[in-house]
Design a protein around this motif. Sequence first.
Motif, mmCIF file in Angstrom:
data_model
loop_
_atom_site.group_PDB
_atom_site.id
_atom_site.type_symbol
_atom_site.label_atom_id
_atom_site.label_comp_id
_atom_site.label_asym_id
_atom_site.label_seq_id
_atom_site.Cartn_x
_atom_site.Cartn_y
_atom_site.Cartn_z
ATOM 1 N N ILE A 103 0.843 -1.205 0.000
ATOM 2 C CA ILE A 103 0.000 0.000 0.000
ATOM 3 C C ILE A 103 0.871 1.245 0.000
ATOM 4 N N ASP A 104 1.910 1.253 0.811
ATOM 5 C CA ASP A 104 2.810 2.403 0.892
ATOM 6 C C ASP A 104 3.513 2.641 -0.434
ATOM 7 N N LYS A 105 4.022 1.565 -1.040
ATOM 8 C CA LYS A 105 4.757 1.688 -2.310
ATOM 9 C C LYS A 105 3.848 2.222 -3.423
ATOM 10 N N ILE A 106 2.678 1.626 -3.566
ATOM 11 C CA ILE A 106 1.759 2.065 -4.624
ATOM 12 C C ILE A 106 1.260 3.482 -4.349
ATOM 13 N N GLY A 107 0.949 3.782 -3.100
ATOM 14 C CA GLY A 107 0.494 5.128 -2.746
ATOM 15 C C GLY A 107 1.546 6.185 -3.012
ATOM 16 N N SER A 108 2.789 5.894 -2.657
ATOM 17 C CA SER A 108 3.881 6.842 -2.906
ATOM 18 C C SER A 108 4.085 7.068 -4.397
ATOM 19 N N GLU A 109 4.027 5.989 -5.181
ATOM 20 C CA GLU A 109 4.165 6.133 -6.632
ATOM 21 C C GLU A 109 3.041 6.991 -7.199
ATOM 22 N N GLU A 110 1.823 6.729 -6.750
ATOM 23 C CA GLU A 110 0.674 7.450 -7.284
ATOM 24 C C GLU A 110 0.725 8.937 -6.938
ATOM 25 N N TRP A 111 0.961 9.241 -5.678
ATOM 26 C CA TRP A 111 0.858 10.628 -5.218
ATOM 27 C C TRP A 111 2.127 11.438 -5.422
ATOM 28 N N PHE A 112 3.297 10.815 -5.363
ATOM 29 C CA PHE A 112 4.529 11.595 -5.297
ATOM 30 C C PHE A 112 5.443 11.501 -6.513
ATOM 31 N N SER A 113 5.173 10.605 -7.459
ATOM 32 C CA SER A 113 6.083 10.485 -8.591
ATOM 33 C C SER A 113 6.175 11.773 -9.392
ATOM 34 N N GLY A 114 5.101 12.522 -9.455
ATOM 35 C CA GLY A 114 5.113 13.784 -10.191
ATOM 36 C C GLY A 114 6.049 14.816 -9.594
ATOM 37 N N TYR A 115 6.354 14.710 -8.306
ATOM 38 C CA TYR A 115 7.268 15.659 -7.662
ATOM 39 C C TYR A 115 8.668 15.570 -8.257
ATOM 40 N N LYS A 116 9.026 14.386 -8.771
ATOM 41 C CA LYS A 116 10.329 14.226 -9.418
ATOM 42 C C LYS A 116 10.298 14.755 -10.846
ATOM 43 N N GLU A 117 9.103 14.839 -11.421
ATOM 44 C CA GLU A 117 8.961 15.185 -12.825
ATOM 45 C C GLU A 117 8.984 16.684 -13.108
ATOM 46 N N GLY A 124 -0.074 23.936 10.026
ATOM 47 C CA GLY A 124 -0.468 22.566 9.752
ATOM 48 C C GLY A 124 -0.561 22.331 8.254
ATOM 49 N N CYS A 125 -0.320 21.105 7.846
ATOM 50 C CA CYS A 125 -0.444 20.763 6.442
ATOM 51 C C CYS A 125 -0.619 19.249 6.312
ATOM 52 N N HIS A 126 -0.840 18.825 5.105
ATOM 53 C CA HIS A 126 -1.008 17.400 4.825
ATOM 54 C C HIS A 126 0.342 16.738 4.561
ATOM 55 N N ASP A 127 0.367 15.421 4.678
ATOM 56 C CA ASP A 127 1.579 14.654 4.390
ATOM 57 C C ASP A 127 2.023 14.868 2.941
ATOM 58 N N THR A 128 1.078 15.067 2.046
ATOM 59 C CA THR A 128 1.422 15.306 0.651
ATOM 60 C C THR A 128 2.148 16.637 0.483
ATOM 61 N N THR A 129 1.818 17.618 1.318
ATOM 62 C CA THR A 129 2.505 18.909 1.291
ATOM 63 C C THR A 129 3.931 18.750 1.807
ATOM 64 N N LEU A 130 4.105 17.978 2.880
ATOM 65 C CA LEU A 130 5.460 17.728 3.397
ATOM 66 C C LEU A 130 6.326 17.074 2.329
ATOM 67 N N ALA A 131 5.782 16.096 1.629
ATOM 68 C CA ALA A 131 6.559 15.413 0.588
ATOM 69 C C ALA A 131 6.948 16.381 -0.525
ATOM 70 N N ALA A 132 6.052 17.302 -0.887
ATOM 71 C CA ALA A 132 6.368 18.276 -1.941
ATOM 72 C C ALA A 132 7.475 19.227 -1.491
ATOM 73 N N ILE A 133 7.412 19.685 -0.244
ATOM 74 C CA ILE A 133 8.457 20.575 0.281
ATOM 75 C C ILE A 133 9.800 19.841 0.305
ATOM 76 N N LEU A 134 9.800 18.642 0.847
ATOM 77 C CA LEU A 134 11.046 17.873 0.924
ATOM 78 C C LEU A 134 11.595 17.542 -0.455
ATOM 79 N N SER A 135 10.713 17.250 -1.421
ATOM 80 C CA SER A 135 11.159 17.003 -2.795
ATOM 81 C C SER A 135 11.834 18.231 -3.379
ATOM 82 N N SER A 136 11.262 19.403 -3.112
ATOM 83 C CA SER A 136 11.840 20.646 -3.627
ATOM 84 C C SER A 136 13.207 20.924 -3.032
#
Length: 197
Positions: free
Chosen positions: A84-98, A156-168
């Motif tokens: 679940i974690d692997k598929i969820g991360s691919e779905e939500w966060f792969s675009g951050y690398k793109e 406060g923010c969502h986990d998806t926001t944290l991932a975007a900040i960390l990706s940047s």
Amino acid sequence: MLVIGPPLRLPGSPLTNVQGNDSKDMDYLNSLISKWMPESSPRVAVDSHPRLSGIMDTVNSTLAHGPKTRLPSAFYDTKGREIIDKIGSEEWFSGYKESQEYRKVGIGALVGDIVTRMVGNIDRSGNDGLREVAGVDGDLGKGRGGESGIKLTMSGCHDTTLAAILSSLGAFEGEEWPPYTSHIAVELFKDESVKTD
């Protein structure tokens, strides 16, 4: 900016929001938990109802809130949670690398707020958060508790926001989903050797 619903897909993105639905990993998840899916969406899938990311959020929430909130034990299967974690991360966060644009959408206004508060702290404009806690008359001189400058702010923010900040910042490249209740700290330091007015 709050984005509700499935994640944005950029043109030409190698992923679709249903990647993995017909995989062996998804078959494994279905062998574990499909019997608890609603009749209208009987198969666990990235885009099922509930969505796979919603199932992950529910499992993580129950782990944080104790045994009285737990789901059937199959939801806590180690291999299943890793899938679940692997598929969820691919779905939500792969675009951050793109793309930078994708990360900006994921971050929303949060980094702008952080920068505004830091600059406000330096130039003493009240944009450091003091306006938000100013006294009854709105005077920017002191906060309700006598503060003359804000030393700590929390947002406060969502986990998806944290991932975007960390990706940047180059600190997240699609590894595991940020753990439940994750946080990051952004600090502003002053060089005491530099004289300011």
